[in-house]
Design a protein around this motif. Structure first.
Motif, PDB file in Angstrom:
ATOM      1  N   LEU A  28      21.058  -6.780   1.427  1.00 24.51           N
ATOM      2  CA  LEU A  28      20.115  -7.152   2.474  1.00 24.51           C
ATOM      3  C   LEU A  28      20.703  -6.883   3.865  1.00 24.51           C
ATOM      4  O   LEU A  28      21.911  -7.037   4.075  1.00 24.51           O
ATOM      5  N   SER A  29      19.833  -6.535   4.787  1.00 25.48           N
ATOM      6  CA  SER A  29      20.232  -6.397   6.192  1.00 25.48           C
ATOM      7  C   SER A  29      20.369  -7.796   6.792  1.00 25.48           C
ATOM      8  O   SER A  29      20.019  -8.799   6.161  1.00 25.48           O
ATOM      9  N   SER A  30      20.818  -7.869   8.020  1.00 33.42           N
ATOM     10  CA  SER A  30      20.968  -9.169   8.683  1.00 33.42           C
ATOM     11  C   SER A  30      19.626  -9.887   8.800  1.00 33.42           C
ATOM     12  O   SER A  30      19.542 -11.094   8.552  1.00 33.42           O
ATOM     13  N   GLU A  31      18.595  -9.170   9.182  1.00 33.75           N
ATOM     14  CA  GLU A  31      17.275  -9.774   9.333  1.00 33.75           C
ATOM     15  C   GLU A  31      16.757 -10.299   7.997  1.00 33.75           C
ATOM     16  O   GLU A  31      16.227 -11.405   7.904  1.00 33.75           O
ATOM     17  N   GLU A  32      16.919  -9.491   6.950  1.00 36.17           N
ATOM     18  CA  GLU A  32      16.474  -9.909   5.615  1.00 36.17           C
ATOM     19  C   GLU A  32      17.285 -11.084   5.098  1.00 36.17           C
ATOM     20  O   GLU A  32      16.742 -12.014   4.497  1.00 36.17           O
ATOM     21  N   ALA A  33      18.598 -11.066   5.365  1.00 33.60           N
ATOM     22  CA  ALA A  33      19.462 -12.168   4.933  1.00 33.60           C
ATOM     23  C   ALA A  33      19.070 -13.463   5.630  1.00 33.60           C
ATOM     24  O   ALA A  33      19.058 -14.536   5.014  1.00 33.60           O
TER      25      ALA A  33
END
Length: 95
Positions: A28-33
């Motif tokens: 996951l990317s930071s936003e998704e995380a």
């Protein structure tokens, strides 16, 4: 159906698709995380900068997260149930 209701339904559909996308991915990317953890992106950044959560920086700039690492983070510091605590106290004093 009014324009407002249509926009609201579209927003709900967009959120559902976003959540399904996160559910399928393993990295996951930071936003998704942040969405997965239910945190703000700024608080996730604070956790990464203080090294309280595991992350990867393959190109030295963007942070990525393994979903299993995020799940381990969420499951740290478990709290025992009151039944278990009562039985431990009882067993301790029984000795």
């Amino acid at each position: 159906m009014s324009n407002f209701q249509i926009e609201e339904k579209l927003f709900q559909i967009e959120n559902s698709i976003s959540k399904l996308n996160i559910a399928v991915k393993t990295i996951l990317s930071s936003e998704e995380a942040a969405i997965f953890l239910g945190l703000t992106p700024s608080y996730l950044y604070k956790l990464t900068s203080s090294r309280k959560i595991k992350f990867y920086k393959p190109l030295g700039k963007l942070n990525y997260f393994k979903k299993e690492d995020l799940e381990q983070f969420l499951l740290q510091n478990p709290s025992d149930s009151s039944d278990k605590l009562e039985s431990e106290i009882f067993n301790h004093w029984k000795k």
